[in-house]
Write an enzyme that holds these catalytic residues in place. Structure first.
Site, PDB file in Angstrom:
ATOM      1  N   HIS A  92      32.178  35.611  43.520  1.00 12.01           N
ATOM      2  CA  HIS A  92      31.329  35.139  44.615  1.00 12.01           C
ATOM      3  C   HIS A  92      31.291  36.152  45.747  1.00 12.01           C
ATOM      4  O   HIS A  92      32.104  37.092  45.804  1.00 12.01           O
ATOM      5  CB  HIS A  92      31.845  33.802  45.137  1.00 12.01           C
ATOM      6  CG  HIS A  92      33.270  33.876  45.590  1.00 12.01           C
ATOM      7  ND1 HIS A  92      33.650  34.461  46.787  1.00 12.01           N
ATOM      8  CD2 HIS A  92      34.425  33.474  45.001  1.00 12.01           C
ATOM      9  CE1 HIS A  92      34.953  34.398  46.921  1.00 12.01           C
ATOM     10  NE2 HIS A  92      35.463  33.809  45.847  1.00 12.01           N
ATOM     11  N   ASP A 128      37.817  36.074  42.181  1.00 12.57           N
ATOM     12  CA  ASP A 128      38.668  37.248  42.010  1.00 12.57           C
ATOM     13  C   ASP A 128      39.777  36.961  41.010  1.00 12.57           C
ATOM     14  O   ASP A 128      40.160  37.821  40.209  1.00 12.57           O
ATOM     15  CB  ASP A 128      39.256  37.703  43.349  1.00 12.57           C
ATOM     16  CG  ASP A 128      39.859  36.576  44.181  1.00 12.57           C
ATOM     17  OD1 ASP A 128      39.907  35.424  43.708  1.00 12.57           O
ATOM     18  OD2 ASP A 128      40.284  36.859  45.320  1.00 12.57           O
TER      19      ASP A 128
END
Length: 421
Positions: A57, A331
């Site tokens: 994102h 992540d």
């Protein structure tokens, strides 16, 4: 089997994507590397058949502010969507039904940051980052005529974790990819938290849930990390009883920096060390030296991506015209995937980072090849004979980590007692 898993110790990760629960490029083969549009050029030796993009994102508000320090003002105006990122979309479950409950998102909404925003929300900056990623993919795949110029659900599949920032990131990417040219509502598919494969899922894997918190807590007690943590806590004037770690500090620090918000001046001299220690912590959590850890973290996702490739080659896909899979994640998805591929560069994946996996067929031999890039840089995967990796070699690389759904569930649900003395 029990002994193997017992020796493996504690696996998995306590992802920052789930902060409220447990707190919550290599060396390219230059001879084979191509120009960005070479694969879709008729003069290329390779014909592009399928693309899968796994991406983080965009920039967001922090998951948790550093306690006892100068707080940034996370005002709601930082979250306003640019007009060019707006599209008509609908979030559904994997079968096209109503969007499932979102307990992770609900947990964010229980807290408010200084300034009035919720933790973990995609910002205007983050929206633009994903729009730019979409534009880069447009140059590569739309302008080369691999994809249609307008969104076509038969060609493009969009899946996201059931968290607002990843859903909105997927929307912004699609807006950039097709320049808001969609003739129908764009479906964004998601699933319930217990069955999610787009992050290491300790909610859906009993073994991972049992083992994760110990591994996470242990990462802050490693001698060098613990000593530096005590030093920075003192330098920042943070009370000894406050629970912090380098990943929390990094998360707040990077969020401030990308939005031009002030950081404590002490962090200027600590920045490199914070980055280093945060990466060392996450490496300890995932422990890539032990195969079983990465299996539980990314096995189902790796299996899914390989299945997509096989379905395309064998003509068994339920959507034979499908050319692009988009996976909007975190992540803490990219890190173990990079580790499994053998290309983790010991740097935290930035906002909007992407791993792109392309399937090609050699025009003369019809043999399949896979090409992997990370943040638009072609990667030479260890175990592959070139950047264009023969599919058999690529499958061999992932065979240590890929797990079918049945095997994954069997391991998750039947090994709880393997952690006992």
């Amino acid at each position: 089997m029990r002994n193997l898993w017992t020796k493996a110790g504690v696996f998995g990760s306590v992802s920052m994507a789930f902060g409220s629960m447990l707190w919550s490029q290599k060396n390219p083969d230059l001879d084979q590397a191509s120009s960005p549009s070479g694969e879709t050029n008729p003069s290329s030796s390779y014909e592009l058949k399928l693309v899968q993009v796994l991406f983080r994102h965009g920039a967001r508000t922090p998951l948790k502010s550093i306690p006892d320090v100068m707080e940034a003002q996370w005002v709601p105006t930082l979250l306003e969507p640019p007009a060019h990122t707006q599209i008509n979309y609908e979030v559904t479950d994997l079968d096209g039904g109503p969007r499932p409950p979102a307990p992770v998102e609900d947990s964010y909404r229980k807290n408010i940051l200084n300034g009035g925003s919720f933790p973990g929300q995609l910002t205007t900056v983050g929206m633009q980052q994903l729009y730019e990623l979409g534009k880069r993919l447009r140059t590569r795949y739309v302008e080369s005529s691999f994809l249609s110029s307008t969104f076509n659900p038969a060609e493009v599949y969009v899946r996201s974790t059931n968290i607002v920032r990843t859903i909105e990131s997927a929307k912004c990417l699609v807006a950039g990819l097709f320049q808001q040219k969609e003739k129908e509502i764009v479906p964004i598919f998601t699933t319930a938290s217990e069955s999610e494969i787009l992050y290491p899922n300790y909610h859906g894997c009993k073994l991972l849930k049992i083992l994760a918190s110990h591994r996470w807590a242990e990462s802050s007690t490693l001698p060098d990390i613990a000593a530096d943590l005590q030093s920075i806590q003192s330098a920042l004037g943070i009370a000894a009883h406050q629970h912090i770690d380098f990943i929390l500090i990094r998360d707040d620090m990077v969020a401030r920096e990308v939005h031009g918000l002030p950081c404590p001046s002490v962090l200027d001299t600590w920045r490199t060390k914070v980055e280093q220690r945060a990466v060392e912590m996450i490496c300890h959590v995932y422990e890539p030296s032990k195969r079983e850890n990465l299996q539980l973290c990314v096995g189902p996702l790796m299996h899914k991506m390989l299945a997509n490739i096989e379905g395309k080659l064998q003509g068994t896909s339920s959507e034979p015209k499908r050319k692009l899979f988009l996976y909007s994640a975190h992540d803490t998805t990219l890190v173990p995937c990079l580790m499994a591929l053998g290309i983790f560069d010991m740097k935290w994946p930035p906002y909007a980072a992407d791993i792109t996996v392309e399937l090609h067929q050699h025009r003369q031999t019809n043999k399949p090849f896979v090409k992997v890039s990370y943040i638009d840089q072609d990667q030479l995967i260890p175990g592959c004979s070139g950047v264009y990796c023969p599919l058999d070699e690529f499958k061999q690389v992932l065979s240590s980590y890929s797990l079918s759904s049945d095997l994954y569930q069997s391991l998750c649900n039947s090994k709880e007692d393997s952690t006992k003395p």
